[in-house]
Design an enzyme around this catalytic site. Structure first.
Site, PDB file in Angstrom:
ATOM      1  N   ALA A 184       0.869  -1.177   0.000  1.00  0.00           N
ATOM      2  CA  ALA A 184       0.000   0.000   0.000  1.00  0.00           C
ATOM      3  C   ALA A 184       0.906   1.227   0.000  1.00  0.00           C
ATOM      4  O   ALA A 184       2.077   1.157   0.412  1.00  0.00           O
ATOM      5  CB  ALA A 184      -0.890  -0.018   1.238  1.00  0.00           C
ATOM      6  N   GLY A 207       0.554  -4.922   1.018  1.00  0.00           N
ATOM      7  CA  GLY A 207      -0.652  -5.035   0.205  1.00  0.00           C
ATOM      8  C   GLY A 207      -0.415  -5.780  -1.098  1.00  0.00           C
ATOM      9  O   GLY A 207      -1.342  -6.377  -1.655  1.00  0.00           O
ATOM     10  N   GLU A 261      -0.641  -9.332  -0.160  1.00  0.00           N
ATOM     11  CA  GLU A 261      -2.066  -9.617   0.089  1.00  0.00           C
ATOM     12  C   GLU A 261      -2.851  -9.722  -1.224  1.00  0.00           C
ATOM     13  O   GLU A 261      -3.774 -10.529  -1.348  1.00  0.00           O
ATOM     14  CB  GLU A 261      -2.662  -8.522   0.968  1.00  0.00           C
ATOM     15  CG  GLU A 261      -2.054  -8.489   2.361  1.00  0.00           C
ATOM     16  CD  GLU A 261      -2.591  -7.336   3.181  1.00  0.00           C
ATOM     17  OE1 GLU A 261      -2.140  -6.192   2.967  1.00  0.00           O
ATOM     18  OE2 GLU A 261      -3.476  -7.562   4.015  1.00  0.00           O
ATOM     19  N   GLU A 304       4.357  -4.980   7.462  1.00  0.00           N
ATOM     20  CA  GLU A 304       3.527  -3.946   8.105  1.00  0.00           C
ATOM     21  C   GLU A 304       3.889  -3.666   9.561  1.00  0.00           C
ATOM     22  O   GLU A 304       3.889  -2.521  10.002  1.00  0.00           O
ATOM     23  CB  GLU A 304       2.030  -4.331   8.029  1.00  0.00           C
ATOM     24  CG  GLU A 304       1.397  -4.102   6.669  1.00  0.00           C
ATOM     25  CD  GLU A 304       1.504  -5.298   5.740  1.00  0.00           C
ATOM     26  OE1 GLU A 304       2.354  -6.184   5.989  1.00  0.00           O
ATOM     27  OE2 GLU A 304       0.744  -5.326   4.751  1.00  0.00           O
TER      28      GLU A 304
END
Ligand code: COA
Length: 261
Positions: free
Chosen positions: A67, A112, A115, A135
């Site tokens: 992200a 992300g 993910e 993270e």
């Protein structure tokens, strides 16, 4: 789909290749990228000519490096929930996509990005791929389904270790623990992923869709209910032209020509 800023779509017969292209930030997912990924899958869902999707990142360095940390740095508790939910929704739509989605990971798949690969149905990696959930090192947790999907794929013990350490895995290690199905040379990544997609698209599309649905339902459903769904799907397939064609082709010793009906 020329109206998108960060997503390119190429077509190779029945296979669509979705390319996330924000190379100056290693394809990091800002809000616009996430939204465009959602839009592109919405369009491909309704395109009957598309029977499989390959999701990949542009450039040689990254699938998706996570992200967008610049965006995340500005969030508060309320917007944080919204950011997480928006990503979860798009990633869930990929997981529930009615045609196979294969991630072709040719570089960093971090946070992300990891993910996103986990939300795809199958993952293929090049030797340059790197997977990780860094993270906790930023004071957050995976928020796009990673705390759920990684454990389901590779088992809770290893998922906990990777999530709490933030360690990065190379392609071979990722294959050893079942995070990816195959490892290719960087140059062969897309072609080998297309070959895998074609192995699937030569099969009956309705059967492929219902097999996916039955397997994902089983993850969330009590065994008796999941078995009930499997039987219903099995019965439904008996009414399709594809089943008649598949069995007839076998008996006539020829290749099946499935229409998806
Ligand atoms: N969000 C925002 N920008 C990112 C990013 C992310 N997740 N990952 C990389 N970038 C940007 C860098 O800030 C840099 O931008 P700049 O040129 O404007 O400074 C550019 O992409 C290139 O990255 P850089 O760090 O210079 O490349 P590198 O080869 O030295 O390192 C990584 C590659 C992947 C190891 C490193 O970029 C990194 O650690 N990224 C963050 C990974 C992460 O924590 N992801 C989870 C987020 S929740």
């Amino acid at each position: 789909m020329g109206d998108m800023t960060y997503i390119k779509v190429e077509r190779d017969d029945e296979v669509a290749i979705v390319i996330i292209d924000r190379q100056d930030k290693l394809n990091a997912l800002n809000a616009d990228v996430v939204q465009e990924i959602g839009e592109v899958f919405d369009r491909l869902r309704d395109d009957d000519a598309v029977r499989a999707v390959i999701l990949t990142g542009a450039g040689e360095k990254a699938f998706v490096a996570g992200a967008d940390i610049g965006e995340l740095a500005t969030m508060n508790s309320m917007t944080g929930v919204a950011v997480s939910r928006a990503g979860q929704e798009v990633f869930r739509a990929i997981e529930l996509f009615p045609k196979p989605v294969i991630a072709a990971v040719g570089g960093y798949a971090l946070g992300g990005g990891c993910e996103l690969a986990l939300a795809c149905h199958i993952r293929v990696a090049s030797e340059r791929a790197r997977f990780g959930l860094p993270e906790v090192g930023l004071g957050i947790i995976p928020g796009y389904g990673g705390t759920i999907r990684l454990a389901r794929l590779i088992g809770l013990g290893r998922a906990i270790e990777l999530t709490l350490t933030g360690d990065m895995l190379g392609a071979e290690q990722a294959q050893t623990i079942g995070l990816v199905s195959a490892v290719t040379s960087p140059d062969a990544l897309i072609d080998e992923t297309k070959a895998l997609a074609r192995k699937i698209t030569k099969n009956g599309p309705v059967a492929v869709r219902l097999a996916l649905e039955s397997m994902y339902r089983a993850v969330d459903t009590a065994t008796e209910d999941a078995l009930g769904f499997e039987s219903s799907a099995f019965g439904l397939l008996a009414s399709t032209d594809d089943m008649k064609e598949g069995m007839q082709a076998f008996l006539e010793k020829r290749k099946a020509d499935f229409k998806g009906t």
